[in-house]
Write an enzyme that holds these catalytic residues in place. Sequence first.
Site, PDB file in Angstrom:
ATOM      1  N   SER A  76       0.868  -1.160  -0.130  1.00 23.49           N
ATOM      2  CA  SER A  76      -0.044  -0.032   0.207  1.00 23.49           C
ATOM      3  C   SER A  76       0.900   1.333  -0.165  1.00 23.49           C
ATOM      4  CB  SER A  76      -1.038  -0.060   1.103  1.00 23.49           C
ATOM      5  OG  SER A  76      -1.695  -1.126   1.366  1.00 23.49           O
TER       6      SER A  76
HETATM    7  N1  SAH Z   1      -0.675  -4.707   3.808  1.00 26.66           N
HETATM    8  C1  SAH Z   1      -0.042  -5.327   2.500  1.00 26.66           C
HETATM    9  C2  SAH Z   1      -0.793  -4.949   1.099  1.00 26.66           C
HETATM   10  C3  SAH Z   1      -1.367  -6.035   0.808  1.00 26.66           C
HETATM   11  S1  SAH Z   1      -2.587  -6.036  -0.727  1.00 26.66           S
HETATM   12  C4  SAH Z   1       1.361  -4.728   2.445  1.00 26.66           C
HETATM   13  O1  SAH Z   1       1.660  -3.833   3.371  1.00 26.66           O
HETATM   14  O2  SAH Z   1       2.119  -5.070   1.443  1.00 26.66           O
HETATM   15  C5  SAH Z   1      -3.768  -7.037  -0.283  1.00 26.66           C
HETATM   16  C6  SAH Z   1      -3.274  -8.575  -0.043  1.00 26.66           C
HETATM   17  O3  SAH Z   1      -4.418  -8.984   0.529  1.00 26.66           O
HETATM   18  C7  SAH Z   1      -2.736  -9.216  -0.667  1.00 26.66           C
HETATM   19  O4  SAH Z   1      -1.376  -9.816  -0.549  1.00 26.66           O
HETATM   20  C8  SAH Z   1      -3.791 -10.356  -1.347  1.00 26.66           C
HETATM   21  O5  SAH Z   1      -3.120 -11.524  -1.550  1.00 26.66           O
HETATM   22  C9  SAH Z   1      -4.319 -10.367   0.202  1.00 26.66           C
HETATM   23  N2  SAH Z   1      -5.526 -11.029   0.165  1.00 26.66           N
HETATM   24  C10 SAH Z   1      -6.588 -10.876  -0.967  1.00 26.66           C
HETATM   25  N3  SAH Z   1      -7.877 -11.728  -0.476  1.00 26.66           N
HETATM   26  C11 SAH Z   1      -7.508 -12.175   0.901  1.00 26.66           C
HETATM   27  C12 SAH Z   1      -8.400 -12.762   1.690  1.00 26.66           C
HETATM   28  N4  SAH Z   1      -9.775 -13.369   1.214  1.00 26.66           N
HETATM   29  N5  SAH Z   1      -7.902 -13.311   2.817  1.00 26.66           N
HETATM   30  C13 SAH Z   1      -6.456 -12.993   3.098  1.00 26.66           C
HETATM   31  N6  SAH Z   1      -5.812 -12.045   2.405  1.00 26.66           N
HETATM   32  C14 SAH Z   1      -6.232 -11.550   1.052  1.00 26.66           C
END
Ligand code: SAH
Length: 227
Positions: A76
């Site tokens: 993010s």
């Molecule tokens: N907070 C993260 C950003 C993540 S982007 C950082 O600092 O890098 C969103 C993330 O949510 C992705 O890695 C994606 O794979 C995950 N995601 C998507 N659907 C999900 C679900 N149902 N349960 C858990 N994680 C999920």
Amino acid sequence: MGDGPVAELEAARRTLLNRVAAEIRETGDVTGCLTLSEPVWQALATVPRHRFVADQQRDWAYANMPLPIGRGQTISQPFIVALMTELLVPDPAMTILEIGTGSGYQTAVLARLVRRIHSIERIPELAEAAVRRLREMDINTVEIRVGDGGQGWEEHAPFDGIIVTAAAAEVPPALVRQLKPGGRLVIPVGAPGHTQDLRVIHKDGQGAVFSRSVLPVVFVPLIPDPT
Ligand code: SAH
């Protein structure tokens, strides 16, 4: 590596922090979050974002923008990480549930602020990479598992706070249930491909639930459970 690149990263990190602080101030009227608290500032200042991105992205690690982390996912934007962290109102006694570990950057920022984090990631490769990174940084107050975060993590519930870093079409009821009275759930809500609504869901001491819209945001969608 000589001093040059390190000094450059340091300068870039300071510039980024000032930009984030300015953006928090500029959006304060809308978000209700007028300033970065000292602990959150310190956490952002000490977690090296460049270690959470691929080598090819390293030059951009301290730009105030999201970056690709593989598998169509993103780390993010630092301003959003700062804002969501503030909205949780973290304190050292808290146990937090995080949905969407991704690179582990938001996790590492939170690990500087709260006692314990349970984090769920849908994509095994990303979870494994995040576990490895956090271990290399001696962060050992985080437990990560692969799964669908929409169900929460019953075994460790209830939580003092829950942060969701992918967009949910609706607020998952399991997450509201797993919130302690007095706790906050910070979550982007809305259809994928559109601007979503960053919300804070607050459960008061009596268990009544209130929702506040904070800011329009753009997140990758929460991938639903295939079962
Ligand atoms: N907070 C993260 C950003 C993540 S982007 C950082 O600092 O890098 C969103 C993330 O949510 C992705 O890695 C994606 O794979 C995950 N995601 C998507 N659907 C999900 C679900 N149902 N349960 C858990 N994680 C999920």
